[in-house]
Design a protein around this motif. Structure first.
Motif, PDB file in Angstrom:
ATOM      1  N   LYS A  44      50.054  64.173  72.015  1.00 18.62           N
ATOM      2  CA  LYS A  44      48.748  63.415  72.733  1.00 18.62           C
ATOM      3  C   LYS A  44      49.644  63.108  74.234  1.00 18.62           C
ATOM      4  CE  LYS A  44      47.687  60.979  69.843  1.00 18.62           C
ATOM      5  NZ  LYS A  44      48.239  60.988  67.641  1.00 18.62           N
ATOM      6  N   THR A  45      50.702  61.787  74.208  1.00 17.53           N
ATOM      7  CA  THR A  45      51.187  61.556  75.374  1.00 17.53           C
ATOM      8  C   THR A  45      52.148  62.553  76.183  1.00 17.53           C
ATOM      9  OG1 THR A  45      52.056  58.853  73.791  1.00 17.53           O
ATOM     10  CG2 THR A  45      52.597  59.504  75.630  1.00 17.53           C
ATOM     11  N   THR A  46      53.057  63.308  75.073  1.00 19.41           N
ATOM     12  CA  THR A  46      53.925  64.371  75.831  1.00 19.41           C
ATOM     13  C   THR A  46      52.347  64.663  77.137  1.00 19.41           C
ATOM     14  OG1 THR A  46      54.834  64.563  74.225  1.00 19.41           O
ATOM     15  CG2 THR A  46      55.445  65.912  75.779  1.00 19.41           C
ATOM     16  N   MET A 163      44.518  57.389  80.123  1.00 20.25           N
ATOM     17  CA  MET A 163      44.494  56.270  79.612  1.00 20.25           C
ATOM     18  C   MET A 163      44.947  56.567  78.130  1.00 20.25           C
ATOM     19  SD  MET A 163      40.616  54.665  80.698  1.00 20.25           S
ATOM     20  CE  MET A 163      41.476  52.944  80.641  1.00 20.25           C
ATOM     21  N   ASP A 164      46.093  56.197  77.972  1.00 20.96           N
ATOM     22  CA  ASP A 164      46.837  56.633  76.433  1.00 20.96           C
ATOM     23  C   ASP A 164      46.805  54.987  75.444  1.00 20.96           C
ATOM     24  OD1 ASP A 164      48.643  57.428  74.548  1.00 20.96           O
ATOM     25  OD2 ASP A 164      50.296  57.592  75.794  1.00 20.96           O
ATOM     26  N   GLU A 165      45.743  55.353  75.194  1.00 21.11           N
ATOM     27  CA  GLU A 165      45.740  53.885  73.457  1.00 21.11           C
ATOM     28  C   GLU A 165      45.597  52.985  74.582  1.00 21.11           C
ATOM     29  OE1 GLU A 165      46.993  54.223  69.908  1.00 21.11           O
ATOM     30  OE2 GLU A 165      48.465  56.219  70.593  1.00 21.11           O
ATOM     31  N   PRO A 166      44.526  52.652  75.294  1.00 22.61           N
ATOM     32  CA  PRO A 166      44.359  51.115  76.531  1.00 22.61           C
ATOM     33  C   PRO A 166      44.109  50.455  75.802  1.00 22.61           C
ATOM     34  CG  PRO A 166      42.459  52.778  76.674  1.00 22.61           C
ATOM     35  CD  PRO A 166      43.987  53.374  76.117  1.00 22.61           C
TER      36      PRO A 166
HETATM   37 MG   LIG Z   1      50.880  58.894  72.192  1.00 21.99          MG
END
Ligand SMILES: [Mg+2]
Ligand SMILES: Nc1ncnc2c1ncn2[C@@H]1O[C@H](COP(=O)(O)OP(=O)(O)OP(=O)(O)O)[C@@H](O)[C@H]1O
Length: 264
Positions: A44-46, A163-166
């Motif tokens: 996901k982050t990638t 937004m990454d797990e904000p």
């Molecule tokens: Mg991640």
């Protein structure tokens, strides 16, 4: 359909021998709020970081607002893409005001008034008391720091927000009010949002579309109602089992039932 704001075409990402993302293709329409959920380490982050070119794909093409990002200056690209991540990413030696102004200041060095107006506007939008302007991050609660981070991501008025797990690090009540605020910001600005979360309720509440990923592959990408009513496979089904169990409705009503529950 209008031209997608973001488009992946056969994107692959490998680290050495390890294939993290085998072959990823999807499109995000202007104004969509896409929530991304999946197992830890599934990419996901990638995926998010490939959109603002913090990570380069091994193969394939990514288009942002119609342009292949290979051909775009990456600094320019990032100016139009806000990026908010979990945890404290504020500059500790700068005040709230300086933190939020960091990005606009880069552009408006000689236009202090415009920068100040932007700070006031975004502090109000994320629900921060303007009296906090001169405080340092260490003098704020976790939730307040998170709001400053979001204000900073929005301050440059980007058309795309990643937004990454904000909201991962904040308590339930703060989380719920931040969710309401980001939903309102999305409604009012028409910004296109990609939002990674581990919380299925959050994914269903906020997303106009939900993307469920496993092992770098999309398992399902559809509206919350559709993924609830018709999970594409057992991986997706497992995510929604708890939502489904609370429903005593016939199958074709499950989406509506869970939707009402999440929005209750
Ligand atoms: Mg991640
Ligand atoms: N620089 C790197 N070198 C090698 N492998 C990496 C590197 N960065 C990430 N990975 C691997 O790539 C995979 C995907 O990582 P990614 O951060 O995208 O996962 P994620 O879906 O965001 O997970 P989480 O939900 O835990 O945040 C993981 O298995 C991770 O270990």
């Amino acid at each position: 359909m209008n031209e997608p704001v973001i488009q992946f075409e056969h994107v692959t990402k490998k680290y050495g021998e390890a294939t993290i993302i085998p072959d990823l293709s999807f499109a995000v329409a202007r104004g969509d709020f896409v929530t991304i959920i999946g197992s830890s380490g599934c990419g996901k982050t990638t995926t998010l970081k490939m959109i603002n070119a913090l990570i380069a794909p091994t193969a394939g093409d990514i288009f942002v607002q119609g342009k292949n990002i290979r051909d775009v200056d990456h600094i320019m690209l990032r100016r139009n893409i806000g990026y908010a991540i979990q945890g404290s990413v504020l500059f500790p030696h700068m005040t709230v005001e300086q933190n939020i102004a960091y990005v606009p200041n880069l552009w408006n060095k000689n236009d202090r008034k415009r920068t100040e107006a932007a700070i006031d506007k975004w502090m109000a939008i994320v629900g921060l008391d303007p009296a906090m302007k001169d405080r340092f991050p260490a003098e704020l609660s976790g939730g307040q720091q998170q709001r400053v981070g979001i204000a900073r991501a929005l301050a440059a008025s980007p058309e795309i927000l990643l937004m990454d797990e904000p909201f991962g690090a904040v308590d339930e009540i703060t989380r719920s009010s931040l969710q309401d605020e980001i939903a309102r910001i999305h409604r009012e600005t028409g910004i296109t949002v990609l939002f990674v979360t581990h919380d299925i309720k959050e994914a269903l509440k906020l997303g106009t579309k939900v993307m469920i990923m496993d092992h770098g592959e999309i398992q399902q990408y559809d509206t919350p109602d559709e993924v609830l009513a018709h999970p594409a496979n057992s991986f997706v089904g497992r995510f929604f089992r708890n939502e489904r169990h609370i429903c005593t409705m016939p199958d074709d009503k499950i989406g509506e039932c869970a939707y009402n529950r999440v929005h209750a």
